[in-house]
Design a protein around this motif. Structure first.
Motif, short mmCIF file in Angstrom:
data_model
loop_
_atom_site.label_atom_id
_atom_site.label_comp_id
_atom_site.label_asym_id
_atom_site.label_seq_id
_atom_site.Cartn_x
_atom_site.Cartn_y
_atom_site.Cartn_z
N UNK A 125 -4.52 -8.30 48.85
CA UNK A 125 -3.81 -8.37 47.57
C UNK A 125 -2.30 -8.20 47.78
N UNK A 126 -1.92 -7.27 48.67
CA UNK A 126 -0.51 -7.06 48.94
C UNK A 126 0.11 -8.30 49.60
N UNK A 127 -0.63 -8.92 50.51
CA UNK A 127 -0.12 -10.12 51.17
C UNK A 127 0.07 -11.25 50.15
N UNK A 128 -0.87 -11.37 49.22
CA UNK A 128 -0.74 -12.40 48.19
C UNK A 128 0.52 -12.17 47.35
N UNK A 129 0.76 -10.92 47.00
CA UNK A 129 1.99 -10.62 46.24
C UNK A 129 3.23 -10.91 47.08
N UNK A 130 3.14 -10.59 48.37
CA UNK A 130 4.25 -10.87 49.27
C UNK A 130 4.51 -12.37 49.41
N UNK A 131 3.44 -13.15 49.41
CA UNK A 131 3.60 -14.60 49.50
C UNK A 131 4.32 -15.16 48.28
N UNK A 132 4.00 -14.62 47.11
CA UNK A 132 4.63 -15.10 45.88
C UNK A 132 6.14 -14.86 45.90
N UNK A 133 6.57 -13.79 46.57
CA UNK A 133 7.99 -13.46 46.61
C UNK A 133 8.67 -14.01 47.86
N UNK A 134 7.88 -14.50 48.80
CA UNK A 134 8.43 -14.91 50.09
C UNK A 134 9.27 -16.19 49.97
N UNK A 135 10.19 -16.33 50.92
CA UNK A 135 11.01 -17.54 51.00
C UNK A 135 10.39 -18.61 51.89
N UNK A 136 9.17 -18.40 52.30
CA UNK A 136 8.50 -19.39 53.15
C UNK A 136 8.36 -20.72 52.42
N UNK A 137 8.25 -21.78 53.20
CA UNK A 137 8.07 -23.11 52.61
C UNK A 137 6.66 -23.21 52.02
N UNK A 138 6.42 -24.17 51.12
CA UNK A 138 5.07 -24.35 50.56
C UNK A 138 4.02 -24.57 51.63
N UNK A 139 4.38 -25.31 52.71
CA UNK A 139 3.42 -25.56 53.78
C UNK A 139 3.06 -24.26 54.50
N UNK A 140 4.07 -23.40 54.73
CA UNK A 140 3.81 -22.13 55.41
C UNK A 140 2.98 -21.21 54.54
#
Length: 799
Positions: A125-140
């Protein structure tokens, strides 16, 4: 220990920033993780071994471990103080200190597993929240979410394996408590790296970390071993093997990265494919890792060879001489063969020899392709490891391990003997087959088997037939039985659109998909309930690939074991079967699960080592070759060797029992006595007549059980006689007489005979040869002259 192993990992991440391309970084991380796991479960020996290994890896990295770690970690001191596991302040970030306190020093409890499970779910769950805020590209972000899905599936698999712990405190599944714990800790390690990846402060740090969570554990090991083999120049042909749907083809970009790293970016890499759909997938994988200007393809429609080229082998072989792009220009050439099991075909012979990476050597009537050092390497990929003669295997994930770790589904393998007419055929690639004669009557007979074994039990079925004619006949018989729409047919005479329509209907409606051979090579039949092989093939690789279409696991649901139904025209033959591919030496005469096979394979592997030892001793003359035909029994070997040691060795036991040293040596290797009288001469070592008789009968009954279960290699007519004997109900004395009578027919009857004395004028035989002939006379059991015995000896020795 004065600080957390989390800190130790932090130092490792710092090291990766500066050495992100180092080939041994994975080995370093493996040892750090192993130290961590061993500390958690209180295994001091595991800590010491991993620490020693870590220091060895550090030396190879030219890394001063003491300087690198400074004073933060004094592991030897920690071991001397015997600090208790419960006092450890460190665990991966996914667990709180109070959760660490619940870890027992041994025998993990169900409560511990539940604590870890909940912690892992929180981290997801924490990783999912981190992904939403992350600057990673859509592919990443997509790649990260796919990896989380994979880890969730592994977690679900682990949960199924230990679910009984919550009720009984004991493991009832296939995995032990230690194996389940190892899987959970492995998940925590990957979560730790994934979180660091999301928090990476630079592209370099992200690249260094990505490889650690992108690979599955076995993929990381395979690539690491492969790179070590490339660096050490182990062999001109290297190979990697893992079952279908375990990501073998996805390793191709990483294989190319290793080759370009060690041989330079100017090297040419050619990926050899037989199928356009497969080539399309490899192109997509390559373009995710390399710039577009480096990647090209070469087939009947597009001829655009570049530094990295995906080539259709048929088209390429036909243009090697005429197209200058394949001329040797001094650059290294690397051939990556996605169909390594077909290496000996004429097409691959043409390609390999053109680039100077192989040579053809005449063996009998055939020209055999052999490895040759040249300006480049060959890398072969295989599903089973079969057909890799000449290759050095750099890494392999075998079928049973893949099943036990949850990467592919377990199977229930069934077999039915056919009485319908058959034909023997050889395919264009050399595949030898037996198939049913293509008549409607035979097709109807197969439908009746389908109706009894499959219909109503599985919603989706993959059925394989050898030709389009067989497909049409079987489809007609299916329609007669079940009506229109039940079966969907795909074969080479259909257009791509028609094939797609058939596959779409099958995915949506279910039913029976009839496929010719390997038509839909890139098709993934995940969710299929059963696979029906209606003909036999001698190709291990092709049988595994056909079955593999349906063996993939699902991210959305837990799938039941895959039912595999095979046909045969004989109980014993040399054709490929999934039971043999999974590890059995013969096909059992009953339905068997791969879960059951997994429990007996270790014993099969131990017996194989015994057979190798027996053959070695036969080769050097310590044992007469007649023992090559006698079954080996591990339990008998252990029992006999214990008695042999008590007796004082071979010569002393031979003297007391009046049996020859040759027989005693054979028994010590595990060969079963083939005569009741021989066993009775050993009775004093086994508690008298009754004990010796009982041990002899039990040992031969295990052979019968082994034949039934596929653990023993068959011996034709002897099998049938032994199986009939195994069904007898009688007293031990009667069973022993019956068994002795059977064995007398299949193994020579011994009698104590003397070798005739040569005439005075003849030159006497050397002492050692005369002794061998005397032993041979005992085994042959018939009165023979010295010259006759010499002929037998030469025949046995192959001279």
């Amino acid at each position: 220990m004065r600080d957390s192993l989390v800190w130790l990992r932090e130092r490792f991440v710092e090291y990766l920033k500066q050495n992100k391309a180092h080939p041994m970084r994975g080995r370093l991380l493996d040892q750090l993780v192993e130290i961590h796991r061993s500390l958690v479960v209180g295994k001091k020996e595991g800590v010491e071994n991993a620490w020693d290994e870590l220091q060895g890896v550090a030396l190879q990295l030219e890394l001063n471990l003491d300087k690198w770690l400074g004073s933060k970690l004094d592991l030897p001191e920690f071991l001397r103080n015997e600090t208790k596991t419960q006092s450890l302040p460190e665990m991966p970030a996914v667990l709180r200190p109070d959760e660490v306190q619940s870890l027992p020093p041994s025998s993990p409890s169900a409560e511990t597993f539940e604590v870890r499970r909940e912690a892992i779910l929180r981290e997801f769950q924490q990783i999912e929240r981190g992904l939403n805020k992350s600057r990673l590209s859509p592919e990443e972000k997509k790649a990260c979410r796919a990896k989380i899905k994979e880890m969730e599936r592994v977690l679900s698999f682990v949960e199924r394996e230990w679910i009984s712990l919550r009720k009984t405190g004991k493991v009832k599944g296939d995995w032990t408590a230690d194996e389940i714990e190892k899987a959970q800790l492995g998940l925590m390690d990957r979560i730790f790296v994934l979180k660091r990846y999301l928090d990476a402060e630079s592209a370099g740090e992200a690249d260094a970390l990505r490889v650690l969570w992108e690979f599955r554990d076995y993929q990381q090991r395979m690539i690491s071993n492969f790179e070590g083999n490339v660096e050490d120049k182990i062999a001109p042909w290297l190979a990697l093997a893992s079952p279908m749907q375990t990501g073998k083809t996805s390793l191709i970009p990483h294989i190319i990265k290793v080759l370009r790293k060690h041989y330079g970016a100017g090297a040419r890499c050619i990926v050899l494919c037989r199928n356009k759909i497969q080539a399309d997938q490899i192109m997509r994988d390559l373009l995710e890792h390399f710039p577009q200007h480096l990647v090209g393809r070469y087939d009947s429609e597009v001829k655009d060879a570049r530094d990295i080229t995906v080539a259709m082998v048929g088209t390429m072989a036909g243009h090697l001489k005429s197209d200058p792009v394949f001329a040797l220009d001094g650059r290294p050439v690397f051939l990556i063969n996605d169909e390594a099991a077909s290496t000996q075909s004429q097409t691959f012979q043409t390609i390999y020899t053109h680039f100077g990476l192989a040579e053809t050597i005449k063996e009998g009537r055939h020209a055999v392709l052999k490895p040759k050092w040249g300006n480049g390497l060959v890398v072969g990929l295989s599903g089973t490891g079969a057909g890799l003669e000449g290759y050095h295997l750099s890494g392999q994930l075998d079928f049973l391990t893949a099943m036990q770790e949850g990467w592919i589904r377990h199977m229930e393998i069934d077999r039915v003997l056919l009485k319908i007419s058959s034909q023997k055929q050889t395919g264009t690639g050399g595949e030898k087959m037996i198939w049913w004669e293509p008549t409607l009557e035979n097709a109807r007979a197969l439908v009746e088997i389908y109706d009894k074994k499959i219909q109503g039990k599985h919603e989706k079925v993959l059925t394989y037939v050898p030709t389009t004619k067989h497909a049409d006949l079987l489809a007609q018989a299916m329609e007669e039985k079940y009506g229109k729409g039940h079966s969907h047919v795909v074969h080479s005479k259909l257009s791509p659109d028609k094939i797609k329509q058939a596959l779409d209907r099958y995915e949506k409606e279910g039913g029976n998909l009839i496929s010719v051979g390997m038509l839909s090579r890139s098709y993934r039949g995940t969710g299929t309930g059963a696979v029906f092989h209606t003909y036999q093939s001698d190709s291990v690789e092709l049988v595994a690939q056909r079955t593999g279409r349906a063996q993939g696991v699902s991210e959305e649901e837990v799938l039941p074991d895959l039912y595999v139904l095979e046909v045969a025209w004989s109980e014993r033959d040399s054709f490929a079967t999934m039971a043999k591919i999974a590890g059995l030496v013969e096909v059992p005469l009953r339905k068997i699960s791969t879960r059951e096979i997994a429990k007996v394979v270790p014993a099969i592997q131990r017996r194989k080592k015994l057979e190798e030892e027996r053959d070695r001793r036969i080769e050097i003359g310590e044992v007469i070759s007649i023992f090559k035909t006698v079954p080996l029994a591990e339990e008998w070997r252990s029992e006999f060797q214990a008695r042999l040691e008590e007796a004082g060795g071979v010569e002393k036991m031979a003297a007391v029992s009046a049996l020859s040293p040759a027989l005693i040596t054979g028994f010590a290797l595990g060969a079963l006595p083939t005569s009741l009288s021989d066993m009775m001469q050993l009775k004093d070592y086994f508690g008298g007549e009754e004990g010796a008789r009982r041990l002899w009968l039990d040992s031969w009954k295990r052979v019968v059980d082994g034949v039934l279960g596929g653990r023993e290699r068959g011996a034709g007519a002897l099998d049938e006689a032994l199986l009939a004997w195994g069904r007898e109900q009688a007293e031990d004395t009667e069973l022993a007489r019956s068994l002795d009578s059977i064995l007398r027919r299949y193994f020579p009857r011994r009698r104590k005979l003397l070798v005739k004395t040569p005439a005075p004028k003849q030159v006497s035989l050397p002492k050692h040869l005369s002794s061998l002939l005397s032993q041979l006379a005992e085994i042959v059991g018939e009165e023979k002259s010295e010259s006759e015995l010499m002929e037998i000896f030469r025949s046995e020795a192959g001279t």
